[in-house]
Design a protein around this motif. Sequence first.
Motif, PDB file in Angstrom:
ATOM      1  N   ARG A   1       0.823  -1.221   0.000  1.00 43.75           N
ATOM      2  CA  ARG A   1       0.000   0.000   0.000  1.00 43.75           C
ATOM      3  C   ARG A   1       0.853   1.267   0.000  1.00 43.75           C
ATOM      4  N   ARG A   2       1.883   1.283   0.875  1.00 44.06           N
ATOM      5  CA  ARG A   2       2.693   2.512   0.984  1.00 44.06           C
ATOM      6  C   ARG A   2       3.351   2.848  -0.357  1.00 44.06           C
ATOM      7  N   PHE A   3       3.594   1.830  -1.212  1.00 42.43           N
ATOM      8  CA  PHE A   3       4.253   2.101  -2.496  1.00 42.43           C
ATOM      9  C   PHE A   3       3.302   2.789  -3.465  1.00 42.43           C
ATOM     10  N   TRP A   4       2.031   2.306  -3.539  1.00 39.76           N
ATOM     11  CA  TRP A   4       1.139   2.998  -4.462  1.00 39.76           C
ATOM     12  C   TRP A   4       0.694   4.334  -3.890  1.00 39.76           C
ATOM     13  N   GLU A   5       0.634   4.448  -2.558  1.00 36.33           N
ATOM     14  CA  GLU A   5       0.273   5.749  -1.971  1.00 36.33           C
ATOM     15  C   GLU A   5       1.376   6.777  -2.195  1.00 36.33           C
ATOM     16  N   GLU A   6       2.648   6.344  -2.007  1.00 35.82           N
ATOM     17  CA  GLU A   6       3.793   7.223  -2.297  1.00 35.82           C
ATOM     18  C   GLU A   6       3.717   7.734  -3.722  1.00 35.82           C
ATOM     19  N   ARG A   7       3.409   6.804  -4.641  1.00 37.81           N
ATOM     20  CA  ARG A   7       3.321   7.155  -6.057  1.00 37.81           C
ATOM     21  C   ARG A   7       2.273   8.242  -6.277  1.00 37.81           C
ATOM     22  N   PHE A   8       1.088   8.057  -5.649  1.00 36.38           N
ATOM     23  CA  PHE A   8       0.018   9.040  -5.816  1.00 36.38           C
ATOM     24  C   PHE A   8       0.367  10.353  -5.116  1.00 36.38           C
ATOM     25  N   ASP A   9       1.077  10.253  -3.979  1.00 35.42           N
ATOM     26  CA  ASP A   9       1.531  11.466  -3.293  1.00 35.42           C
ATOM     27  C   ASP A   9       2.469  12.261  -4.196  1.00 35.42           C
ATOM     28  N   ARG A  10       3.364  11.528  -4.903  1.00 33.78           N
ATOM     29  CA  ARG A  10       4.301  12.217  -5.800  1.00 33.78           C
ATOM     30  C   ARG A  10       3.542  12.897  -6.939  1.00 33.78           C
ATOM     31  N   LEU A  11       2.522  12.216  -7.487  1.00 33.51           N
ATOM     32  CA  LEU A  11       1.711  12.804  -8.556  1.00 33.51           C
ATOM     33  C   LEU A  11       0.965  14.034  -8.043  1.00 33.51           C
ATOM     34  N   ASP A  12       0.424  13.919  -6.812  1.00 35.07           N
ATOM     35  CA  ASP A  12      -0.274  15.048  -6.180  1.00 35.07           C
ATOM     36  C   ASP A  12       0.651  16.255  -6.063  1.00 35.07           C
ATOM     37  N   ALA A  13       1.873  15.997  -5.567  1.00 36.21           N
ATOM     38  CA  ALA A  13       2.848  17.063  -5.357  1.00 36.21           C
ATOM     39  C   ALA A  13       3.187  17.729  -6.691  1.00 36.21           C
ATOM     40  N   LEU A  14       3.328  16.896  -7.737  1.00 38.13           N
ATOM     41  CA  LEU A  14       3.659  17.397  -9.073  1.00 38.13           C
ATOM     42  C   LEU A  14       2.535  18.283  -9.598  1.00 38.13           C
ATOM     43  N   LEU A  15       1.307  17.816  -9.416  1.00 44.20           N
ATOM     44  CA  LEU A  15       0.122  18.557  -9.879  1.00 44.20           C
ATOM     45  C   LEU A  15       0.031  19.902  -9.171  1.00 44.20           C
ATOM     46  N   GLN A  16       0.277  19.875  -7.847  1.00 44.19           N
ATOM     47  CA  GLN A  16       0.208  21.109  -7.064  1.00 44.19           C
ATOM     48  C   GLN A  16       1.277  22.107  -7.525  1.00 44.19           C
ATOM     49  N   GLU A  17       2.461  21.584  -7.811  1.00 44.30           N
ATOM     50  CA  GLU A  17       3.560  22.428  -8.281  1.00 44.30           C
ATOM     51  C   GLU A  17       3.188  23.093  -9.609  1.00 44.30           C
ATOM     52  N   LEU A  18       2.595  22.299 -10.502  1.00 42.72           N
ATOM     53  CA  LEU A  18       2.172  22.823 -11.808  1.00 42.72           C
ATOM     54  C   LEU A  18       1.142  23.933 -11.628  1.00 42.72           C
ATOM     55  N   GLN A  19       0.180  23.704 -10.713  1.00 44.57           N
ATOM     56  CA  GLN A  19      -0.875  24.695 -10.470  1.00 44.57           C
ATOM     57  C   GLN A  19      -0.302  25.986  -9.897  1.00 44.57           C
ATOM     58  N   GLU A  20       0.660  25.827  -8.966  1.00 43.63           N
ATOM     59  CA  GLU A  20       1.284  27.002  -8.342  1.00 43.63           C
ATOM     60  C   GLU A  20       2.058  27.804  -9.375  1.00 43.63           C
ATOM     61  N   ASN A  21       2.772  27.100 -10.266  1.00 44.74           N
ATOM     62  CA  ASN A  21       3.507  27.780 -11.342  1.00 44.74           C
ATOM     63  C   ASN A  21       2.553  28.566 -12.227  1.00 44.74           C
ATOM     64  N   GLU A  22       1.396  27.930 -12.523  1.00 42.22           N
ATOM     65  CA  GLU A  22       0.401  28.562 -13.400  1.00 42.22           C
ATOM     66  C   GLU A  22      -0.155  29.822 -12.744  1.00 42.22           C
ATOM     67  N   GLN A  23      -0.456  29.703 -11.423  1.00 47.11           N
ATOM     68  CA  GLN A  23      -0.978  30.854 -10.687  1.00 47.11           C
ATOM     69  C   GLN A  23       0.044  31.989 -10.647  1.00 47.11           C
ATOM     70  N   ALA A  24       1.310  31.627 -10.417  1.00 45.04           N
ATOM     71  CA  ALA A  24       2.385  32.619 -10.366  1.00 45.04           C
ATOM     72  C   ALA A  24       2.487  33.322 -11.717  1.00 45.04           C
ATOM     73  N   ARG A  25       2.345  32.539 -12.813  1.00 44.52           N
ATOM     74  CA  ARG A  25       2.436  33.109 -14.173  1.00 44.52           C
ATOM     75  C   ARG A  25       1.262  34.054 -14.416  1.00 44.52           C
ATOM     76  N   ASP A  26       0.051  33.602 -13.994  1.00 38.79           N
ATOM     77  CA  ASP A  26      -1.148  34.445 -14.153  1.00 38.79           C
ATOM     78  C   ASP A  26      -0.983  35.763 -13.392  1.00 38.79           C
ATOM     79  N   ALA A  27      -0.451  35.673 -12.151  1.00 38.21           N
ATOM     80  CA  ALA A  27      -0.245  36.871 -11.323  1.00 38.21           C
ATOM     81  C   ALA A  27       0.751  37.802 -12.015  1.00 38.21           C
ATOM     82  N   GLN A  28       1.787  37.233 -12.597  1.00 35.26           N
ATOM     83  CA  GLN A  28       2.821  37.985 -13.309  1.00 35.26           C
ATOM     84  C   GLN A  28       2.166  38.729 -14.504  1.00 35.26           C
ATOM     85  N   THR A  29       1.330  37.995 -15.259  1.00 36.47           N
ATOM     86  CA  THR A  29       0.638  38.561 -16.430  1.00 36.47           C
ATOM     87  C   THR A  29      -0.231  39.742 -16.003  1.00 36.47           C
TER      88      THR A  29
END
Lengths: 115, 115
Positions: free
Chosen positions: A83-111
């Motif tokens: 279980r911890r292996f597939w949860e880690e995997r999903f946690d990593r995907l979650d973290a990646l998604l959040q990072e992408l969203q934050e970058n997008e928000q930062a870009r929008d704020a910059q614009t």
Amino acid sequence: MSVTFAALADPTRRAILARLTEGEAAVTELAEPFAMSLPAVSRHLKVLGRAGLITRSREGQWRPCRLEAAPLKAVSDWTGNYRRFWEERFDRLDALLQELQENEQARDAQTDSDR
Amino acid sequence: MSVTFAALADPTRRAILARLTEGEAAVTELAEPFAMSLPAVSRHLKVLGRAGLITRSREGQWRPCRLEAAPLKAVSDWTGNYRRFWEERFDRLDALLQELQENEQARDAQTDSDR
């Protein structure tokens, strides 16, 4: 466990187990949805029986098949070791998604501030 | 799912997965505890790879194997369809045990009042 996994490695046998979640059923009833001969269904039932996944009543003519879920609990418990292996995997995907969203928000704020 | 279950229906392949929970490993490392030839281990790794249960790095000479737990999550989710059946079974055993204990207490109380 090997016997259980081998029994589950067939879509017809998994479909038979799914049918038995609705209640006990005779071999003829189990054969119907699969357009299968009775001997072919009987062979699948034997494999399921040897794996302890079904039992057959010994009373009377009807001899219905019944689901036995204990080996499936053993499978579920076994997957728990991973279980911890597939949860880690999903946690990593979650973290990646959040990072992408934050970058997008930062870009929008910059614009916005550039306007 | 059939491919996953077939891959899991072998104790050596399950032991390889268990070893990979400790970290990536090369084929030679995986072969050691099983007193198995490298080609035999390679065949098991191919079955695990086809089932998506491991991946092998393509970089350099070392090419370690790595656990991929997503198919095991699918197995775990699938067993969830049957959870209520094994829980019902344990509930019935619990109820039976409680009934036996209550009968025993009632008998003990009767014995005490008879003294």
